[in-house]
Scaffold this motif. Structure first.
Motif, PDB file in Angstrom:
ATOM      1  N   GLU A 138       1.004  -1.415  -0.116  1.00  0.00           N
ATOM      2  CA  GLU A 138      -0.016   0.038   0.242  1.00  0.00           C
ATOM      3  C   GLU A 138       0.649   1.419   0.182  1.00  0.00           C
ATOM      4  N   GLN A 139       2.178   1.444   1.151  1.00  0.00           N
ATOM      5  CA  GLN A 139       2.978   2.605   1.045  1.00  0.00           C
ATOM      6  C   GLN A 139       4.180   2.097  -0.005  1.00  0.00           C
ATOM      7  N   GLY A 140       4.672   1.437  -0.088  1.00  0.00           N
ATOM      8  CA  GLY A 140       5.624   1.350  -1.313  1.00  0.00           C
ATOM      9  C   GLY A 140       6.834   1.280   0.081  1.00  0.00           C
ATOM     10  N   VAL A 185      12.225 -10.808  -5.170  1.00  0.00           N
ATOM     11  CA  VAL A 185      11.059 -10.362  -6.126  1.00  0.00           C
ATOM     12  C   VAL A 185      10.670 -11.144  -7.091  1.00  0.00           C
ATOM     13  N   GLY A 186      11.723 -11.044  -8.066  1.00  0.00           N
ATOM     14  CA  GLY A 186      11.440 -11.572  -9.805  1.00  0.00           C
ATOM     15  C   GLY A 186      11.519 -13.011  -9.476  1.00  0.00           C
ATOM     16  N   GLY A 187      11.912 -13.685  -8.551  1.00  0.00           N
ATOM     17  CA  GLY A 187      12.196 -15.418  -8.323  1.00  0.00           C
ATOM     18  C   GLY A 187      10.585 -15.506  -7.980  1.00  0.00           C
ATOM     19  N   VAL A 188      10.144 -15.140  -6.760  1.00  0.00           N
ATOM     20  CA  VAL A 188       8.030 -14.719  -6.888  1.00  0.00           C
ATOM     21  C   VAL A 188       6.803 -14.302  -8.385  1.00  0.00           C
ATOM     22  N   ILE A 189       7.914 -14.014  -9.275  1.00  0.00           N
ATOM     23  CA  ILE A 189       7.137 -13.984 -10.238  1.00  0.00           C
ATOM     24  C   ILE A 189       7.713 -14.831 -10.863  1.00  0.00           C
ATOM     25  N   ARG A 190       8.787 -15.594 -11.101  1.00  0.00           N
ATOM     26  CA  ARG A 190       9.184 -16.574 -11.907  1.00  0.00           C
ATOM     27  C   ARG A 190       7.907 -17.777 -11.319  1.00  0.00           C
ATOM     28  N   LYS A 191       7.920 -17.859 -10.281  1.00  0.00           N
ATOM     29  CA  LYS A 191       7.268 -19.273  -9.266  1.00  0.00           C
ATOM     30  C   LYS A 191       5.657 -18.995 -10.389  1.00  0.00           C
ATOM     31  N   LEU A 192       5.532 -17.986 -10.783  1.00  0.00           N
ATOM     32  CA  LEU A 192       3.854 -17.614 -11.267  1.00  0.00           C
ATOM     33  C   LEU A 192       3.977 -18.177 -12.386  1.00  0.00           C
ATOM     34  N   LEU A 193       5.813 -18.279 -13.377  1.00  0.00           N
ATOM     35  CA  LEU A 193       5.498 -17.728 -14.938  1.00  0.00           C
ATOM     36  C   LEU A 193       5.727 -19.310 -15.339  1.00  0.00           C
ATOM     37  N   ASP A 194       5.681 -20.474 -14.174  1.00  0.00           N
ATOM     38  CA  ASP A 194       6.187 -21.937 -14.244  1.00  0.00           C
ATOM     39  C   ASP A 194       5.088 -22.763 -13.771  1.00  0.00           C
ATOM     40  N   TRP A 195       4.290 -21.891 -12.977  1.00  0.00           N
ATOM     41  CA  TRP A 195       2.903 -22.499 -12.782  1.00  0.00           C
ATOM     42  C   TRP A 195       2.243 -22.545 -14.244  1.00  0.00           C
ATOM     43  N   ALA A 196       2.038 -21.535 -14.563  1.00  0.00           N
ATOM     44  CA  ALA A 196       1.685 -21.449 -16.019  1.00  0.00           C
ATOM     45  C   ALA A 196       1.668 -21.694 -17.318  1.00  0.00           C
ATOM     46  N   GLU A 197       3.302 -21.882 -17.381  1.00  0.00           N
ATOM     47  CA  GLU A 197       3.826 -22.603 -18.544  1.00  0.00           C
ATOM     48  C   GLU A 197       3.854 -24.543 -18.359  1.00  0.00           C
ATOM     49  N   ALA A 228       8.450  -4.649  -7.235  1.00  0.00           N
ATOM     50  CA  ALA A 228       9.665  -6.032  -7.722  1.00  0.00           C
ATOM     51  C   ALA A 228      10.154  -4.199  -8.936  1.00  0.00           C
ATOM     52  N   VAL A 229       9.699  -2.769  -9.451  1.00  0.00           N
ATOM     53  CA  VAL A 229       9.462  -1.954  -9.877  1.00  0.00           C
ATOM     54  C   VAL A 229      10.744  -0.738  -8.960  1.00  0.00           C
ATOM     55  N   GLU A 230       9.894  -0.761  -7.666  1.00  0.00           N
ATOM     56  CA  GLU A 230      10.671  -0.065  -6.529  1.00  0.00           C
ATOM     57  C   GLU A 230      11.850  -0.687  -6.361  1.00  0.00           C
ATOM     58  N   LEU A 231      12.323  -2.321  -5.824  1.00  0.00           N
ATOM     59  CA  LEU A 231      13.481  -2.563  -5.462  1.00  0.00           C
ATOM     60  C   LEU A 231      14.308  -2.606  -6.487  1.00  0.00           C
ATOM     61  N   ASP A 232      14.045  -2.297  -7.940  1.00  0.00           N
ATOM     62  CA  ASP A 232      14.683  -2.285  -9.240  1.00  0.00           C
ATOM     63  C   ASP A 232      16.098  -0.844  -9.191  1.00  0.00           C
ATOM     64  N   LYS A 233      15.071  -0.405  -8.358  1.00  0.00           N
ATOM     65  CA  LYS A 233      15.937   1.107  -7.902  1.00  0.00           C
ATOM     66  C   LYS A 233      17.282   1.386  -7.337  1.00  0.00           C
ATOM     67  N   ARG A 234      17.760  -0.345  -6.359  1.00  0.00           N
ATOM     68  CA  ARG A 234      18.050   0.291  -5.320  1.00  0.00           C
ATOM     69  C   ARG A 234      19.125  -0.705  -6.336  1.00  0.00           C
ATOM     70  N   ALA A 235      20.503   0.073  -7.105  1.00  0.00           N
ATOM     71  CA  ALA A 235      20.879  -1.317  -7.951  1.00  0.00           C
ATOM     72  C   ALA A 235      22.122  -2.266  -7.286  1.00  0.00           C
TER      73      ALA A 235
END
Length: 206
Positions: free
Chosen positions: A28-30, A129-141, A114-121
């Motif tokens: 909600e707040q970032g 957080v990309g790993g969480v999205i990867r889990k969704l991609l793997d399930w959908a695949e 993911a967008v917010e954390l990507d700013k922290r180089a």
């Protein structure tokens, strides 16, 4: 139950409440706007308890990612109870549509994080957080593969990319109907997929 076991149980419950609170407040707040006091207030515990379980804000972000992973596992576990993989995918999209009001206010929990954390180089949390999205991609695949469709990995990316795109627009324009309309189009796309033809989602249909 011994006193030690009772204390351990209370500690586990408190940590779970703080983890759930971290996921909610960070969504909600970032990350930058959220304080440890915000997490404590949402969890209904003294702020000192937050420091006991989580030493830094990054620890809370990791806890939130754990919560998102657990939620995704619970969600896909329920969807896996459906016999037809196409119905599983459609139920996933219907769940996204049901969250349209939340998406309009705050966007996708994992996508915005993911967008917010990507700013922290110098940070590796964006990879987590990309790993969480990867889990969704793997399930959908796996669902597309079970349907016998060509390029199941590509179809999974198309599906999740469509979700992230409609979440972004829904949030940017504060319009939950975008989620409804685009979600309906994705469902029609899923219905249209066959082993012989895998067209892209129809973006022109009413």
């Amino acid at each position: 139950m011994t006193d030690s076991e009772k204390r351990r149980g209370r500690g586990t419950d408190k940590r779970r409440r703080l983890t759930a609170a971290a996921a909610k407040v960070l969504h909600e707040q970032g990350v930058e706007r959220t304080t440890l006091a915000d997490i404590a207030g949402e969890a209904g515990v003294p702020v000192g308890n937050v420091y006991y379980y989580f030493k830094t804000k990054d620890d809370l972000v990791k806890a939130a990612l754990t919560e998102h992973t657990a939620h995704l596992a619970e969600l896909t576990g329920r969807l896996d109870e459906l016999a037809d993989p196409r119905d599983r995918l459609k139920a996933l999209v219907e769940g996204w549509i049901e969250q349209r009001e939340t998406a309009a206010r705050h966007g996708c929990p994992t996508g915005t994080l993911a967008v917010e954390l990507d700013k922290r180089a110098d940070d590796v949390l964006d990879l987590q957080v990309g790993g969480v999205i990867r889990k969704l991609l793997d399930w959908a695949e796996g669902q597309f593969r079970e349907l016998g469709l060509p390029d199941p990995g590509g179809l999974a990316v198309t599906l999740v990319a469509a979700y992230q795109g409609m979440s972004l627009l829904t949030n940017a324009l504060r319009d939950p109907e975008i989620m409804t309309q685009q979600g309906d189009r994705i469902i029609r796309w899923l219905d249209s997929l066959t082993a012989e033809s895998t067209p892209a989602p129809d973006r022109s249909a009413p």
